[in-house]
Each structure stands twice: as structure tokens, then as C-alpha cells.
Enzyme design. Structure first.
Site, PDB file in Angstrom:
ATOM      1  N   ASP A  79       0.817  -1.230   0.000  1.00 38.41           N
ATOM      2  CA  ASP A  79       0.000   0.000   0.000  1.00 38.41           C
ATOM      3  C   ASP A  79       0.842   1.267   0.000  1.00 38.41           C
ATOM      4  O   ASP A  79       1.991   1.279   0.431  1.00 38.41           O
ATOM      5  CB  ASP A  79      -0.944   0.009   1.204  1.00 38.41           C
ATOM      6  CG  ASP A  79      -0.198   0.045   2.535  1.00 38.41           C
ATOM      7  OD1 ASP A  79       0.698  -0.786   2.728  1.00 38.41           O
ATOM      8  OD2 ASP A  79      -0.502   0.921   3.364  1.00 38.41           O
ATOM      9  N   GLU A 146       0.058  -0.999   5.662  1.00 42.59           N
ATOM     10  CA  GLU A 146       1.140  -0.555   6.556  1.00 42.59           C
ATOM     11  C   GLU A 146       0.940   0.885   6.989  1.00 42.59           C
ATOM     12  O   GLU A 146       1.148   1.243   8.147  1.00 42.59           O
ATOM     13  CB  GLU A 146       2.490  -0.691   5.837  1.00 42.59           C
ATOM     14  CG  GLU A 146       3.700  -0.516   6.746  1.00 42.59           C
ATOM     15  CD  GLU A 146       4.170   0.920   6.931  1.00 42.59           C
ATOM     16  OE1 GLU A 146       4.973   1.170   7.838  1.00 42.59           O
ATOM     17  OE2 GLU A 146       3.722   1.812   6.174  1.00 42.59           O
TER      18      GLU A 146
HETATM   19 ZN    ZN Z   1       6.556   2.624   4.047  1.00 42.51          ZN
END
Ligand code: ZN
Length: 483
Positions: A79, A146
Site C-alpha cells: 500500500d 502498513e
Molecule cells: Zn513505508
């Protein structure tokens, strides 16, 4: 996209990067990218596994003669942070990024590039595809979410992997090998109360103009916390002339040092109260750091007639503002000059019948985090508040004997020492997925976090340094060959 000759050698990596950028992959929207990785694994007859969080694991046997060696995990997140310029028309849920190269830097027109951490995805795809490399068995873990709380890494089923060595590629400074990061925990302190009729004169006190900053990486820079300053002003005032608090609100989120705080109180002698606040403000002004010189403290008469808290409850709120552990708690005993444990009173808010204080605690040492949590629990008991712990994830403590770090430093200096470059060991007081993964795999796991130079991450000015992508690629190839 056309590349200059010097970029040609990493054309494969950049082609995979382009392939990812053609698919939307903002945090929470990773499904298409995860499917693309599964397709890629099928194309190359590689074993793969995708979970409901859109984490993808792709395994590759060791190169010929190295099949029996212990496996190595390569890891990065799928992501990206979605930010765009005001005048850019771009729908991150649908549109491909528009890439371009200028002065050796790869960028996206008007948007974040997602070099953080798309470059890790591209490196892993290049290594998985390449039949000419020498490497141990590889387990490439592509994680999701994340940037919004490491959801993928937190929820992955680690029984699917056997590696106890991890190279995470989510760092943004070439030559720096990160060997430790902080774990974190959120604490919510709450107190319910009943309001009473207001008496006395209403006063509004505000603290504004502080520098603020990241509650991890900037916690050791002596920046003032607006809630803390307000707590001090109120405590000083209360010791001279007790008052009834009506509301106190400050800070925006747990993970930022609060820049502003506002309080409304009722006092019997408002002129005296204003004088005391001014006196204390001058003292504070003489103590604060340069970064906070823009601080403004105002104290004005107001005209609210909203009911107030009792003296006792007002005093308890001042207690939580002044007594919560805040700032640097301890430093790492190793020579990295690193904060090991810290706490940030990031937000306080008052509703009709409740006051809520939000704290983010960080520590690379899990035992120190345990101890800090106990302190908060004792404090909440003392103040007759409830304390709720959530989103705790483990830290990654510094290991001076890390073999992966030694290898990185040796190879980096061998390859680039003649250009005047030197590898550097470092640690960060912020979260990395490594902490979670090591926590899940067990204490004996060796890990490092590295990456090429990426500038201005999380902004539309994000830029990936292509020469650095090449050097990091060559370094990783050498590491795979020698590990
Ligand atoms: Zn990162």
C-alpha cells in the site's frame, strides 16, 4: 517509460514498479495489486498464498546447489499513501499514477509516487523472476495496510513462513541499515463526571503556535506539548485560587505532539487569575526551545454559562494533564543516541459528561513498555479514571550482533566505499513492520530494514532516486549471493 542508459540495468525493476503503479494500491485498496502478485506467481510457477487482508506470500526455491539452505524473507508493503496537489485531478481508487523521470528522479505527476514502498514490491518481483541469481530459498512477503496501522503485518499467519532472517525494504535512506524500531500502544484515560451550575466569571485560556511534530521521531527534540503547558498553567492557578473547569480540549491525534490547547474555567477573581496566568506564561516562555518560539498564551474573559465540573473533578483533570508520563522515558543503552521508551499525551477532549485523554506510548523494549503500561494503570486508579489499552504491537530491540547488519555494512562499503560512501547502523523511534514480524516469529529472528533514497515521502513531491535504486539493487543481489 523511457530510461537513460544508466537506468537500463534496473529496467526490469522499474517495469515492475510501473506495473504496480498502473493499478490503484492506496491503503485499504490493495486487492487488485494483491491479485496482480498472485497472477505473477502463477506465470512463474511459484508457490503463493494470499489472505483476506490482501497480504501475499510468494516462495521461491534456492538457486541450484543452495536449495537446502535456511530461507530468507524479503519484505515490503503493497500500500501507498494517497496525497495529491490541490489542482491535480486524480482518483486514487481508479486512476493509474502518471510517472515521469527528471534529473534522475522518478516522480508521479501531482501525486505521491508510492516509492514507499512500491520499490520493495518491484525488487521482490525482479528477484523472484530472475533465474540467473544465486540466492537461498526466498520467502517474499508483500503486506497490506502498513500506512494505516500495519494491519496486514499484524494479521498475517506467520506459520506460513519458516525464515528467521528478514530483509525489510521500507527505509528511505541508502547506506543506512536500520536495526531497531519502536513498538507502540494506545492508552485511553477516561473520567465521567456530573456538571454543576456555573459560578464566578468565565475565562478562556489558550495555548497556540507550538511546533508540534511526530510523537516518535521528534519526541527527543524538547518540543513543548500544548496540553502539558495548559496543565501547568491550570495547576499553578488552582494552587492560588481553586476554580471550576468547564472544558479542556487540545491536540488532534495520539501520534502528534499537540500544538494547541484551550480551556474554559470559572473563577471568583478573574483579574487575579489573568495576572497569575500571565506570570506563569512568562516563566514558560523563558524555558521553551527555539522551535516553539511562536507560542502564544492568551487568557480572556468569556461569557459562557455552560455548567462546570466540581472542584474535585476539575482537580482530577489537572492531575491527568500534569502527571501522565510524557516525553522521553528512557534512552537506549547502546551508542545510537536513540530514545528507547517514550510517551505522548496527544489529545484531550471534554464532552458533556466525560473527559478523555489519549496517549501513545512507544518502546523498542517490550519489558519497558510493560512497565510503562503499569504506571498508567496505577495513575488511572489514583485519579479514579478508567484506562484502556489498545493496538499494542511489539518493539524490535537493537541487536549489536546482527549478522544481516554486518553483511550489509561489509558489502556496502566494499561496493561503494571507493565513491566515498559508508554504511551506517541506525535505529528509529517509530514503527516498522519488522517489529511485528519479529514479535510473531520469535526472539532469535535476525532482521534489518534498508532501502534506496526516496525524498519527500507521503507528499506529492515524493521522488525516487534511480541511481540509488540501482546501487541498492546491486547490493541486494550481492547479499543474496553471500547470505
Ligand atoms: Zn513505508
Amino acid at each position: 517509460m523511457e530510461f537513460a542508459a544508466s537506468e537500463y540495468e534496473i529496467k526490469k525493476v522499474l517495469n515492475y514498479f510501473e506495473r504496480l503503479c498502473a493499478i490503484p494500491h492506496g491503503s485499504g485498496n490493495e486487492e487488485q495489486a494483491a491479485n496482480m502478485l498472485c497472477e505473477f506467481a502463477k506465470e512463474h510457477s511459484l508457490e503463493y498464498y494470499k489472505d483476506e487482508y490482501n497480504n501475499v506470500l510468494i516462495k521461491k526455491d534456492g538457486s541450484i546447489g543452495r536449495e537446502g539452505e535456511p530461507s530468507l524473507m524479503l519484505q515490503g508493503h503493497i500500500d501507498m499513501v494517497c496525497e495529491k496537489n490541490k489542482d491535480t485531478v486524480h482518483d486514487f481508487s481508479r486512476d493509474p499514477l502518471s510517472l515521469y523521470v527528471s534529473d534522475g528522479l522518478l516522480r508521479a505527476k501531482g501525486t505521491t509516487l508510492g516509492g514507499d514502498d512500491g520499490i520493495a514490491v518491484a525488487y521482490m518481483m525482479a528477484f523472484l523472476e530472475d533465474e540467473t541469481l544465486s540466492h537461498p530459498p526466498l520467502e517474499c512477503l508483500f503486506t497490506s495496510g502498513e500506512e494505516t496501522g500495519m494491519l496486514g503485518a499484524m494479521n498475517f499467519d506467520y506459520s506460513k513462513v519458516s525464515s528467521r532472517r528478514i530483509i525489510n525494504m521500507d527505509s528511505e535512506e541508502e547506506g543506512k541499515v536500520t536495526m531497531s524500531c519502536a513498538g507502540a500502544a494506545d492508552l485511553l484515560l477516561e473520567k465521567s463526571f456530573e456538571r454543576i451550575g456555573s459560578k464566578g466569571r468565565a475565562l478562556k485560556i489558550s495555548v497556540t503556535g507550538l511546533a508540534g511534530g511526530h510523537s516518535g521521531t521528534e519526541i527527543n527534540e524538547n518540543r513543548s506539548n500544548a496540553i502539558r503547558i495548559m496543565g501547568r498553567l491550570l495547576a499553578r492557578l488552582y494552587s492560588d485560587t481553586p476554580f471550576n473547569l468547564c472544558a479542556v480540549n487540545g491536540g488532534n491525534k495520539r501520534n502528534a505532539i499537540p500544538r494547541e490547547c484551550e480551556a474554559q474555567i470559572y473563577v471568583l477573581d478573574s483579574d487575579k487569575a489573568i495576572r497569575i496566568v500571565q506570570e506563569e506564561s512568562e516563566k514558560i516562555r523563558g524555558e521553551i526551545s527555539k522551535a516553539d518560539k511562536g507560542m502564544k498564551i492568551r487568557c480572556q474573559k468569556g461569557d459562557t454559562d455552560f455548567p462546570a465540573l466540581t472542584y474535585k473533578d476539575s482537580s482530577a483533570v489537572i492531575n491527568v494533564m500534569t502527571l501522565s508520563p510524557n516525553g522521553v522515558i528512557s534512552m537506549s543503552p547502546d551508542s545510537l543516541g536513540l530514545v528507547r521508551c517514550s510517551s505522548n499525551l496527544g489529545r484531550i477532549s471534554t464532552s458533556e459528561n466525560k473527559i478523555v485523554a489519549e496517549v501513545m506510548a512507544r518502546s523498542s523494549s517490550d519489558s519497558e513498555m510493560d512497565a510503562l503500561i503499569i504506571v498508567f494503570k496505577r495513575l488511572s486508579k489514583l485519579l479514579d479514571m478508567s484506562a484502556t489499552l489498545s493496538d499494542r504491537h511489539p518493539g524490535w530491540d537493537y541487536d549489536p550482533k546482527s549478522q544481516l547488519a554486518d553483511k550489509y555494512v561489509t558489502i556496502y562499503d566494499r561496493l561503494y566505499g571507493s565513491e566515498g560512501k559508508r554504511a551506517e547502523r541506525c535505529a528509529i523511534h517509530a514503527g516498522l513492520e519488522c517489529g511485528i514480524i519479529i514479535g510473531a516469529l520469535g526472539g532469535e529472528t535476525d532482521a534489518i530494514s534498508i532501502g534506496p533514497n526516496i525524498y519527500n515521502i507521503h507528499t506529492p513531491d515524493e521522488a525516487l532516486d534511480l541511481a540509488s535504486v540501482k546501487r541498492t539493487y546491486d547490493l541486494l543481489v550481492a547479499m543474496l549471493g553471500e547470505l
